[in-house]
Design an enzyme around this catalytic site. Sequence first.
Site, PDB file in Angstrom:
ATOM      1  N   GLY A  10       0.823  -1.210   0.000  1.00  0.00           N
ATOM      2  CA  GLY A  10       0.000   0.000   0.000  1.00  0.00           C
ATOM      3  C   GLY A  10       0.857   1.259   0.000  1.00  0.00           C
ATOM      4  N   THR A 102      -8.006   6.806  11.207  1.00  0.00           N
ATOM      5  CA  THR A 102      -8.467   7.791  10.233  1.00  0.00           C
ATOM      6  C   THR A 102      -9.279   8.924  10.834  1.00  0.00           C
ATOM      7  OG1 THR A 102      -9.905   8.028   8.272  1.00  0.00           O
ATOM      8  CG2 THR A 102     -10.492   6.313   9.832  1.00  0.00           C
ATOM      9  N   TYR A 126     -16.841   2.563   6.618  1.00  0.00           N
ATOM     10  CA  TYR A 126     -15.386   2.591   6.790  1.00  0.00           C
ATOM     11  C   TYR A 126     -15.005   3.222   8.128  1.00  0.00           C
ATOM     12  CZ  TYR A 126     -10.605   4.350   6.221  1.00  0.00           C
ATOM     13  OH  TYR A 126      -9.287   4.656   6.429  1.00  0.00           O
ATOM     14  N   LYS A 130     -13.215   1.436  11.479  1.00  0.00           N
ATOM     15  CA  LYS A 130     -11.947   1.950  12.017  1.00  0.00           C
ATOM     16  C   LYS A 130     -12.110   2.360  13.483  1.00  0.00           C
ATOM     17  CE  LYS A 130      -8.575   2.554   9.882  1.00  0.00           C
ATOM     18  NZ  LYS A 130      -7.401   1.674   9.679  1.00  0.00           N
TER      19      LYS A 130
END
Length: 287
Positions: A10, A102, A126, A130
């Site tokens: 990544g 995040t 998402y 997280k």
Amino acid sequence: MKILVTGASGQLGSEIRDQHEKYTADTFVFVDIQEMPLDDIQRVTVVLDEQQPDVIVSAGAYTAVDKAESEPELVDRINHLAVAAMADWAKENGKRLVHVSTDYVFQGNSSTPLKEGEPTDPINVYGLTKEKGEQAIIRSGADAVVIRTAWVYSSYGANFVKTMIRLMTDRDSIGVIADQIGSPTYAKDLATAILTIVHSDKWEKGIYHFSNEGEISWYDFAIAIQELQGLNCEINAIATDQYPTPAKRPKYSLLDKSKIRQQFGLNVPFWKDSLKEMLYKLNTENK
């Protein structure tokens, strides 16, 4: 020190790989979906048992924000349950964990830079997964540093900067959202910060925020990319509701970096300086 890095291919994993040779006293193990698939929780634990790292850098995640809305169970396994397994392993074996989270754990209705203690209230799948990953780490009692970041880009992988360059090259005009505010993060800067923290004698578990300095919108970011690349394309500022997506985005997610600077003595570069550096690298590689 043995350091295991997930998400090796990544953006962040690639930037850590670029820097790891500076740390000649350490052994680095880079794992990706082939070696340690994060949706296979049992395999996660098996790999950790085999490798016995002193530090786990949890850089891998499910990050396709819009697609996440349609496969929440898979996203939860990767962003929550796999993270919980790593945290539990670190706690049981007396090892350390650095986990990347995040800005999407926040709702996005603030008007001042977000500190680590602000209440979380995600508005998409998402962000929710997280947040659950963060909570699992805290519940485990692991010796863990959680770093929330935002708007990550790099010369590696797919990201906003590369998308903008492609669209501005192919089209005469584009629309870019101007009412979502934050600050981008050059993955190289985040990699530097993580490696500094891993080797710091001021290690202190807890949640920290890291992105580049400055406050901009996605539109401002696009304008800067256009100027630095010398591209001729009309860029129109649009509102979020003019560009509907499956997942909602926070309107304001500017992160306050004072805690991470004070604790670890980190230098946090200004966003435009980092963008210039990344574009120089990208343009040099593409010659």
